[in-house]
Design an enzyme around this catalytic site. Structure first.
Site, PDB file in Angstrom:
ATOM      1  CG  ASN A 139      -5.080  -0.841  -1.149  1.00  0.00           C
ATOM      2  OD1 ASN A 139      -6.244  -0.877  -0.735  1.00  0.00           O
ATOM      3  ND2 ASN A 139      -4.041  -1.202  -0.412  1.00  0.00           N
ATOM      4  CD1 TRP A 140      -9.288   3.227  -4.449  1.00  0.00           C
ATOM      5  CD2 TRP A 140     -11.477   3.458  -4.012  1.00  0.00           C
ATOM      6  NE1 TRP A 140      -9.923   3.558  -5.623  1.00  0.00           N
ATOM      7  CE2 TRP A 140     -11.259   3.715  -5.389  1.00  0.00           C
ATOM      8  CE3 TRP A 140     -12.779   3.540  -3.522  1.00  0.00           C
ATOM      9  CZ2 TRP A 140     -12.308   4.044  -6.264  1.00  0.00           C
ATOM     10  CZ3 TRP A 140     -13.820   3.867  -4.392  1.00  0.00           C
ATOM     11  CH2 TRP A 140     -13.574   4.120  -5.748  1.00  0.00           C
ATOM     12  CE  LYS A 141      -2.922   1.858   1.471  1.00  0.00           C
ATOM     13  NZ  LYS A 141      -1.656   2.023   2.146  1.00  0.00           N
ATOM     14  CG  HIS A 155      -1.451  -4.162   1.759  1.00  0.00           C
ATOM     15  ND1 HIS A 155      -0.997  -3.419   2.824  1.00  0.00           N
ATOM     16  CD2 HIS A 155      -1.396  -3.341   0.680  1.00  0.00           C
ATOM     17  CE1 HIS A 155      -0.690  -2.196   2.400  1.00  0.00           C
ATOM     18  NE2 HIS A 155      -0.915  -2.137   1.093  1.00  0.00           N
ATOM     19  CD  GLU A 212      -1.682  -0.367   4.844  1.00  0.00           C
ATOM     20  OE1 GLU A 212      -2.844  -0.531   4.440  1.00  0.00           O
ATOM     21  OE2 GLU A 212      -0.942   0.551   4.421  1.00  0.00           O
ATOM     22  CD  GLU A 259       2.025  -2.583  -1.999  1.00  0.00           C
ATOM     23  OE1 GLU A 259       1.615  -1.679  -2.719  1.00  0.00           O
ATOM     24  OE2 GLU A 259       1.476  -2.909  -0.941  1.00  0.00           O
ATOM     25  N   GLY A 274       2.917   4.692   1.959  1.00  0.00           N
ATOM     26  CA  GLY A 274       2.275   5.804   2.643  1.00  0.00           C
ATOM     27  C   GLY A 274       3.245   6.765   3.311  1.00  0.00           C
ATOM     28  CB  SER A 288       5.494   6.740  -1.775  1.00  0.00           C
ATOM     29  OG  SER A 288       5.130   6.702  -0.408  1.00  0.00           O
ATOM     30  N   GLY A 299      -1.682   3.336  -3.552  1.00  0.00           N
ATOM     31  CA  GLY A 299      -2.549   3.651  -2.410  1.00  0.00           C
ATOM     32  C   GLY A 299      -3.051   5.079  -2.510  1.00  0.00           C
TER      33      GLY A 299
HETATM   34  C1  PEP Z   1      -0.355   0.417  -0.766  1.00  0.00           C
HETATM   35  O1  PEP Z   1      -0.796   0.479   0.358  1.00  0.00           O
HETATM   36  O2  PEP Z   1      -0.564  -0.589  -1.443  1.00  0.00           O
HETATM   37  C2  PEP Z   1       0.411   1.553  -1.263  1.00  0.00           C
HETATM   38  C3  PEP Z   1       1.256   1.348  -2.228  1.00  0.00           C
HETATM   39  O3  PEP Z   1       0.194   2.771  -0.660  1.00  0.00           O
HETATM   40  P1  PEP Z   1       0.836   4.189  -1.080  1.00  0.00           P
HETATM   41  O4  PEP Z   1       0.802   4.273  -2.567  1.00  0.00           O
HETATM   42  O5  PEP Z   1      -0.037   5.201  -0.413  1.00  0.00           O
HETATM   43  O6  PEP Z   1       2.230   4.193  -0.549  1.00  0.00           O
END
Ligand code: PEP
Length: 252
Positions: A9-11, A97, A99, A169, A175, A215, A236
């Site tokens: 997920n590049w966001k 998600h 976010e 998640e 993050g 993470s 992410g």
């Molecule tokens: C995500 O946003 O889906 C995610 C898992 O982010 P990160 O790996 O940066 O925690």
């Protein structure tokens, strides 16, 4: 069908040029991923066509989007429909998600509509659930996840549900650099599988791919993926570095 899968997920990161350089490097590093997991790259909307063109046809690298609108078309300025995503080669779409839930007010009702729209367009949804730190500390994680699944996902028919990948998640791990331990991830994944068995049947539960996200990185992926109910990861930050992302892909 249940499969090992890693989604990036590049966001809202990178320029188009940086995105193309990243996908080219990922393709180069994963040429020998014959027996490895399915891999889904989820860049921002404007990059989808270019990133899709950089992916070898018919291989293990797939294109996904980070969101879609719930309607098929119409006067919804600035929005992107599931049908549009399918038309540029997307196979997957991330929905629910945290976010999107937190910053864009996406609730179970809206997510249910988005799921239907995605499935109608032939996309495979990656549906995210996960608890906040407060919820975990109040010892309400299972109730909360159970509720998210029941309200957001389990309205689907058996045939529709078979197209869905679930991603656990925990919000407190996204993050933050604070990963769930493999035991914490396994416990919730097993719970999710149990809920699927209740809502559908034992075979559906066995067939569902359940990803961990939060993470996950090149150092901890192997331990996380070694858990019996963890079928891969939604990644992410570490998906923005080709070498780290490749190490994660190779962590099964
Ligand atoms: C995500 O946003 O889906 C995610 C898992 O982010 P990160 O790996 O940066 O925690």
């Amino acid at each position: 069908m249940r499969q090992n899968l890693v989604a990036g997920n590049w966001k809202m990161n990178l320029t188009y040029q940086e995105g193309l350089a990243l996908v080219e490097e990922i393709v180069r590093l994963n040429q020998a991923n014959g027996a490895g997991p399915e891999v889904v790259l989820c860049p921002p909307f404007p990059f989808l066509t270019g990133v899709g063109q950089a992916l070898p046809q018919g291989g293990k690298l797939h294109l996904g989007a980070q969101n879609c609108h719930q309607k098929e078309s119409g006067a919804f300025t600035g929005e992107v429909s599931a049908k549009m995503l399918a038309s540029v080669g997307c196979e997957y779409v991330i929905l629910g998600h945290s976010e999107r839930r937190q910053y864009f007010g996406e609730d179970d009702e809206l997510l249910s509509q988005k799921l239907k729209a995605a499935l109608a367009a032939g996309l495979k949804p990656i549906f995210c659930v996960g608890e906040s730190l407060d919820t975990r500390e109040a010892d309400e994680t299972f109730d909360f996840i159970g509720q998210q699944l029941a309200a957001g996902l389990f309205h689907l028919s058996n045939e529709e549900f078979a197209q869905v990948t679930v991603a656990y998640e925990p919000i407190w791990a996204i993050g933050t650099g604070r990963t769930a331990t493999s035991a914490q991830a396994q416990e919730v994944h097993a719970f999710i599988r149990e809920q699927i068995a209740r809502a559908y049947d034992a075979q559906a539960a066995l067939d569902t791919t359940i990803l961990y996200g939060g993470s996950a990185n090149a150092q901890n992926a192997r331990e996380l993926f070694s858990q019996p109910d963890v079928d891969g990861g939604l990644i992410g930050g570490a998906s923005l570095k080709a070498a780290d992302f490749t190490t994660i892909i190779q962590s099964f």
